[in-house]
Design an enzyme around this catalytic site. Structure first.
Site, PDB file in Angstrom:
ATOM      1  N   GLN B 199       0.878  -1.171   0.000  1.00  0.00           N
ATOM      2  CA  GLN B 199       0.000   0.000   0.000  1.00  0.00           C
ATOM      3  C   GLN B 199       0.917   1.222   0.000  1.00  0.00           C
ATOM      4  OE1 GLN B 199      -3.680  -0.558   0.129  1.00  0.00           O
ATOM      5  NE2 GLN B 199      -2.699  -2.416  -0.648  1.00  0.00           N
ATOM      6  N   ALA B 240     -11.590   2.758   4.575  1.00  0.00           N
ATOM      7  CA  ALA B 240     -10.672   1.904   3.824  1.00  0.00           C
ATOM      8  C   ALA B 240      -9.802   2.711   2.861  1.00  0.00           C
ATOM      9  CB  ALA B 240     -11.463   0.844   3.072  1.00  0.00           C
ATOM     10  N   HIS B 241      -8.886   2.054   2.211  1.00  0.00           N
ATOM     11  CA  HIS B 241      -7.924   2.730   1.341  1.00  0.00           C
ATOM     12  C   HIS B 241      -8.591   3.487   0.184  1.00  0.00           C
ATOM     13  CE1 HIS B 241      -7.074  -1.507  -0.587  1.00  0.00           C
ATOM     14  NE2 HIS B 241      -8.336  -1.197  -0.636  1.00  0.00           N
ATOM     15  N   ASN B 242      -8.059   4.669  -0.046  1.00  0.00           N
ATOM     16  CA  ASN B 242      -8.476   5.511  -1.169  1.00  0.00           C
ATOM     17  C   ASN B 242      -9.902   6.033  -1.088  1.00  0.00           C
ATOM     18  OD1 ASN B 242      -6.313   3.381  -2.577  1.00  0.00           O
ATOM     19  ND2 ASN B 242      -6.033   5.558  -2.991  1.00  0.00           N
TER      20      ASN B 242
END
Lengths: 352, 352, 352
Positions: B199, B240-242
């Site tokens: 990541q 969560a990511h992004n």
């Protein structure tokens, strides 16, 4: 730490149980009926597991008098085998016991009061005017904020945060990662921008409370957030500001209670339940898993919401139909009306 | 820390409020209309509580001009009592203020930049090339990863983790246990085995953001995860990511937002809401508690899912019926067809 | 830490990819097709994004042979671009690598075994008889309880708690705030008061497991809680005592699994799912987001529950109708009966 070792006779004496069998037989642990070995004690609490008694290899089994009649091996006969198991379980707990005293790496404020029988773990921080009572264990990396109080016999796992002005009763157990007294979610909206409201209340926690790993209990906005005696909170529960929880209420993991909601005594709140704010739940309520509680509950009993699991294909159809439900209800009513007309029309014509 | 003490006159001056009553009367705290004592200030924001004005024992009450007419006691008359209360609340906050400087037990990398007015708490870790701006409070046991940046006036409770390459704006408040920049859930499936995807994005957080206890915000997979200015996140939220969150959006506890979902400005997301990944929610959306958001929302307004709570016995029937809904819908349609046939048949025969 | 720099040729060699274009072209990072700059590599995994190929400015793109035909720029041609991206992502990861050795501020018990190639971070605590294998990174503020074991190559972020008797396999990654081995929610009710049951089991975690930020995994009540090889757990997941999870099963954020539930291999459990205790889920099951799993699943496939989101006004009608569903079903049946009577009555009269 050497393994625990007791004789059946010693265990019978502790429980005031009636012993059937060899009083000198050694017991080194506890296990289920299926898994118990020759030096382990087992128990029968759930009638569903009676079928495993036949092949049980345990040193002995905790049984009611009635169940003991159907078992040939050694037994400790008690009124409530599950409570007897609970009592004995602590004898076989390998949880390390911390030595009294302040770890040399801990940081304790000069005006904090720490009882000499308390244990303060590595890198723990005890802030100004905090009070740690006799027999308390404060794990490594715990933080006890200014003026906070931990009553006698408390046990805090490593890495628990108490903010300032948190008052905790006696024999309270708090698991790792729990945060007590965080600033609640209080904001006033001014033309689209959120203005923070200082959270000037504290948290008061009763005696014999247990708080699970990574559970959060926010401090009050004005008055205190209140957790009653004997309350048991599982992991990852979220208790918002000014919630009140009555004595001996238990909540399973991942429950979320919104601000100012008041829950009665002896309630059981299953996992994943969510409650809106500013409602009241009376004593003796059982809420099943993942229920969404959007209004007060005034009668004891069991409550639920949600839909049952289906294979995803069928579920898609159900979900689509739910959105048509209002339409379906109207059509049903229309049909009833039409059919009544037809029937009465039929009657009319038969009259004719 | 001695308790705060102000006179009514001083408070009126701070708020630019019109004072009715004794300007020298001492005020030592804030409380609700029902609980306020003779040295506490109260406020009336919710019309539902107007009924408590009669018996209110407060030193004075924050009131609108209209409400002040119906109240005989001392009053501070303001346009918006709730905002006035929010402003004054900070005067009575007993949250300890940390002294500037680096605690002797903290571990700060040689090439980290720490402003001399910042406060670095006990056992805090500041890693290589991190930057801590003026007036920042970094609580005990905080970790600031390599190259991470905390802007002016930030306040981090004890035990907050920032991974590397996390950039935080000005005046950001982060409660205990929050984790910013953890590695998102990125795996590629190779014949049943999950291969980890590094990541490599970061997290960028705007100004005036608040992040609750034990909330987690993952770093981006490629680009950064983005939290806008003025965003308020309650406890135990999972970002969560992004994910991208627009300015001044607020989320209550236990919300979960899946990867790459983009939420607009000035949204309100109630507790326990879940959103799938890769969707967009426009500005000005209100999502009610525990709603499952599985598609983009393109119109401002309120959205909901879930079923209403019922006594468990009735709920079981409803839940069973939901699984029969598709069948019921078909039968309803069939009935409509048959009834139409009967009706037209009846007509035909009456014609005959 | 200087930014990573590779040539296209080097990357092709690592992947055993077919290179089309300039082998000496420098690559300094990874980005999406839309965002990639002239020194970044991109990839096309999702056919939906094929439309972005035309305007892509990347140094090169990871493509299948088929997709490469439709693209004019430089390309690395591979069988599976997503797996290729996963493999290369680690080259561009700026996550700091910890130096081997024990940080001077760490507290390591005299009888703990720490491999000299392991890295023990600032203020970490390693308790009596714990074992830390070769190549392990233990972040700042981690606590490893008595007799706990971390296998080769493990990476623990700052602030992870392992209680005593937790056994972790090789190459396990644990994010910040996770708590492994906390005391499960075990209480026996004695006349309304909850008596604690000591949780004397441990936790056993396989190889190549990933555990997300603030996830909690409780220790077993009697036997151990078991997490299989290759299991991937996202953030804020709650795994109760004696749960068993099969190899290569993945769970997204905010999932809660109640005690003694057994989940098979290669399952995918989406975000916010809740499972009751003492059930079994077979291999190869996919459970969609926020599903409430209240019974065992014995057939592979996808499963769901919950209702679809609606505008709040429509939702209120649906929710009210659901509570009338049982009544609607009865009325539907009654209508069918009546209509059958009418129809057969009609037939009778037409016969007459």
């Amino acid at each position: 730490m050497k393994p625990a070792l007791y004789t059946l006779g010693q265990l019978a004496e502790r429980l005031d149980a009636s012993l059937r069998g060899d009083a000198d037989k050694p017991v080194r642990g506890l296990a289920t009926l299926q898994e118990a070995g020759a030096d382990q004690l087992s128990f029968l609490a759930n009638p569903q597991y009676r079928k495993y008694l036949g092949d049980c290899k345990a040193a002995a089994v905790l049984l009611t008098a009635a169940d003991a009649e159907a078992y040939e091996g050694d037994a400790l006969i008690v009124a409530n085998p599950y409570l007897a198991y609970a009592a004995l379980s602590h004898l076989f707990d390998r949880k390390p016991q911390a030595a009294a005293g302040v770890h040399p790496t801990a940081s304790v404020a000069a005006d904090a009061q720490v009882d000499p029988t308390a244990s303060i773990g590595a890198y723990a921080v005890v802030e100004s005017a905090a009070q740690i009572a006799a027999g308390v264990t404060l794990g490594a990396h715990c933080v006890v904020g200014a003026r906070s109080v931990i009553g006698e016999g408390g046990w805090l796992a490593p890495r628990v945060t108490l903010y300032h002005d948190v008052r905790i009763g006696k024999r309270v157990v708090i698991q790792s990662g729990a945060v007590i007294g965080g600033e609640g979610f209080g904001f006033a909206n001014e033309k689209g921008v959120w203005q923070k409201i200082a959270q000037i209340g504290g948290v008061v926690i009763g005696d014999d409370v247990e708080i699970g790993a990574n559970t959060t209990i926010d401090r009050g906005a004005l008055a205190d957030t209140l957790i009653g005696n004997g309350v048991k909170l599982d992991n990852q529960i979220m208790i918002a500001h000014n919630v009140q929880i009555g004595d001996n209420t238990a909540m399973a993991g991942c429950v979320g209670i919104s601000g100012s909601t008041k829950i009665g005594r002896n309630c059981m709140i299953a996992g994943g339940v969510g409650m809106v704010g500013h409602i009241e739940v009376c004593d003796g309520v059982f809420v099943t898993g993942m229920t969404m509680v959007t209004r007060s509950i005034t009668e004891p009993g069991a409550y639920s919401s949600g839909t049952a699991m289906q294979p995803a294909g069928e579920w898609k159809k159900s979900a689509a139909r739910i959105r048509q439900l209002d339409d379906m209800a109207r059509r049903l009513k229309e049909l009833e009306k039409q059919l009544a007309a037809v029937t009465s029309g039929g009657n009319a014509s038969s009259d004719a």
